[in-house]
Design a protein around this motif. Structure first.
Motif, PDB file in Angstrom:
ATOM      1  N   ALA A  94       0.832  -1.203   0.000  1.00 16.45           N
ATOM      2  CA  ALA A  94       0.000   0.000   0.000  1.00 16.45           C
ATOM      3  C   ALA A  94       0.869   1.256   0.000  1.00 16.45           C
ATOM      4  O   ALA A  94       0.561   2.241  -0.680  1.00 16.45           O
ATOM      5  CB  ALA A  94      -0.931  -0.009   1.212  1.00 16.45           C
TER       6      ALA A  94
ATOM      7  N   LEU B  12      -6.289   3.519   3.448  1.00 17.38           N
ATOM      8  CA  LEU B  12      -7.095   2.392   3.928  1.00 17.38           C
ATOM      9  C   LEU B  12      -6.292   1.093   3.896  1.00 17.38           C
ATOM     10  O   LEU B  12      -6.413   0.254   4.790  1.00 17.38           O
ATOM     11  CB  LEU B  12      -8.362   2.259   3.086  1.00 17.38           C
ATOM     12  CG  LEU B  12      -9.396   3.383   3.243  1.00 17.38           C
ATOM     13  CD1 LEU B  12     -10.556   3.180   2.266  1.00 17.38           C
ATOM     14  CD2 LEU B  12      -9.920   3.462   4.668  1.00 17.38           C
ATOM     15  N   GLY B  13      -5.473   0.915   2.871  1.00 20.39           N
ATOM     16  CA  GLY B  13      -4.667  -0.295   2.788  1.00 20.39           C
ATOM     17  C   GLY B  13      -3.645  -0.387   3.903  1.00 20.39           C
ATOM     18  O   GLY B  13      -3.435  -1.462   4.489  1.00 20.39           O
TER      19      GLY B  13
ATOM     20  N   ASP C 136      -7.241   5.246  -0.959  1.00 21.66           N
ATOM     21  CA  ASP C 136      -6.993   3.813  -1.120  1.00 21.66           C
ATOM     22  C   ASP C 136      -5.718   3.379  -0.413  1.00 21.66           C
ATOM     23  O   ASP C 136      -5.682   2.327   0.245  1.00 21.66           O
ATOM     24  CB  ASP C 136      -6.919   3.440  -2.604  1.00 21.66           C
ATOM     25  CG  ASP C 136      -8.291   3.431  -3.264  1.00 21.66           C
ATOM     26  OD1 ASP C 136      -9.290   3.552  -2.536  1.00 21.66           O
ATOM     27  OD2 ASP C 136      -8.350   3.302  -4.500  1.00 21.66           O
ATOM     28  N   ALA C 137      -4.664   4.171  -0.543  1.00 15.02           N
ATOM     29  CA  ALA C 137      -3.402   3.824   0.102  1.00 15.02           C
ATOM     30  C   ALA C 137      -3.539   3.895   1.620  1.00 15.02           C
ATOM     31  O   ALA C 137      -3.062   3.017   2.350  1.00 15.02           O
ATOM     32  CB  ALA C 137      -2.290   4.754  -0.373  1.00 15.02           C
TER      33      ALA C 137
ATOM     34  N   GLN D  11       2.221   2.425  -3.339  1.00 11.59           N
ATOM     35  CA  GLN D  11       1.325   3.165  -4.232  1.00 11.59           C
ATOM     36  C   GLN D  11       1.715   4.643  -4.318  1.00 11.59           C
ATOM     37  O   GLN D  11       1.452   5.308  -5.322  1.00 11.59           O
ATOM     38  CB  GLN D  11      -0.120   3.055  -3.751  1.00 11.59           C
ATOM     39  CG  GLN D  11      -0.717   1.669  -3.826  1.00 11.59           C
ATOM     40  CD  GLN D  11      -2.163   1.658  -3.336  1.00 11.59           C
ATOM     41  OE1 GLN D  11      -2.912   2.602  -3.555  1.00 11.59           O
ATOM     42  NE2 GLN D  11      -2.547   0.574  -2.661  1.00 11.59           N
TER      43      GLN D  11
END
Length: 330
Positions: free
Chosen positions: A117, A168-169, A165-166, A120
């Motif tokens: 993550a 949350l990952g 997104d990163a 990213q």
């Protein structure tokens, strides 16, 4: 002539710590031995003040022989946390079991998923790199967006804003640490027929500073009603070693050193405690601002940040939802 209005300040959080310790200890004994019908308590000792106070309260309530301190380091933990946890367990005369959770986390892909993550936004992130998440101060007016700080093997640091997104990952992978620890707590609780004692203080409980079904899971939460400042008062009354009470609160979750202030609360605990108390008791932002040394508009922003975080983390307090109630077991 009317008396002047008392000045709002740290004294509003002053408690009779000895009386509070006795009252909480009685409650623990009633809940663990009576309502839950368990023989003792398991406490995950982190080396911090909250878990140390809960362990001391359980030892007072149940007797040291009925308390198990669980120490759960992993490869990214600060070794000092383990030493301090051992120190407080020894001072309380309670048993310890050390469970290194690194193999479990490795097998589940915790570190790999987190690093994927991170890549990213920082493609070069790899062996020898370290990282942590940070927030801007609530009082600055900046949006509460997380930033990633990475440090290269040569010591060069850079800070980048995280896309959702990163973020949350990274959080999803890192939360495996808290959920794995809770799994171990309940393993030992089950084999001993003990209850699991949670360690959140009021600030953490109110603001959702815990992982659902991770460190947020417990059978009892003896200090969830106490502000962090009040937990420190209890710590002094209970004789918690000064090395622990003088240590800056940390998350001990990410590879880089990280305080709770820069990760989640964005203000020192003594100031955010007063803000939370003020909001809960209808104190004006102007009076809170004078107490913590900021401008009134900055205190207003802290109030807004508290309310936003409270709303955003309400899900974490929710039990499993049912289509219809089952009154026979509810």
């Amino acid at each position: 002539m009317s008396a002047s209005k008392p000045t709002f300040g740290p004294d509003v959080l002053r408690i009779d710590a000895a009386e509070a310790a006795d009252r909480i200890a009685r409650w623990i004994a009633e809940q663990v031995l009576g309502r839950l019908r368990r023989r003792g308590a398991v406490v995950a000792l982190s080396g911090g003040v909250d878990s140390s106070v809960v362990a001391a309260l359980c030892a007072r309530a149940l007797g040291p022989h009925r308390v198990l301190a669980l120490l759960m380091p992993e490869r990214e933990s600060d070794p000092e946390s383990l030493r301090l946890a051992e120190l407080v367990a020894s001072s309380l005369g309670i048993r310890t079991v050390t469970e290194d959770i690194t193999p479990i986390l490795d097998a589940a892909g915790c570190y790999q998923r987190r690093d994927d993550a991170i890549r990213q936004v920082v493609p070069e992130y790899g062996p020898g790199f370290k990282s942590k998440l940070v927030l801007p101060s609530s009082a600055t007016g900046q949006l509460p967006l997380f930033y990633l700080v990475v440090e290269s093997p040569s010591g060069v640091q850079k800070r980048v804003r995280l896309p959702l997104d990163a973020y949350l990952g990274i959080v999803a992978a890192t939360s495996m640490k808290q959920r794995t620890r809770k799994q171990m707590e309940y393993y030992h609780a089950d084999r001993l027929h003990y209850a699991v004692a949670g360690t959140p203080n009021r600030l953490e409980y109110d603001q959702g500073f815990f992982v659902k079904n991770g460190d947020g899971a417990a059978d009892i939460k003896p200090i969830a009603h106490l502000y962090k400042s009040q937990v420190y008062q209890l710590a002094h009354a209970l004789g918690i070693p000064a090395e622990i009470t003088s240590r800056t609160p940390t998350t001990d979750t990410y590879p880089m050193p990280q305080t709770q202030e820069e990760f989640y609360f964005s203000l020192p605990y003594a100031k955010i405690d007063l803000c939370l108390y003020g909001l809960n008791h209808g104190v004006s932002p102007r009076d809170v601002a004078a107490a913590i040394g900021v401008e009134p508009h900055e205190a207003e922003r802290v109030y807004e940040a508290i309310l936003r975080k409270r709303a955003a983390t309400r899900y974490q307090h929710e039990p499993a939802l049912l289509v219809e109630p089952v009154p026979q077991v509810g």
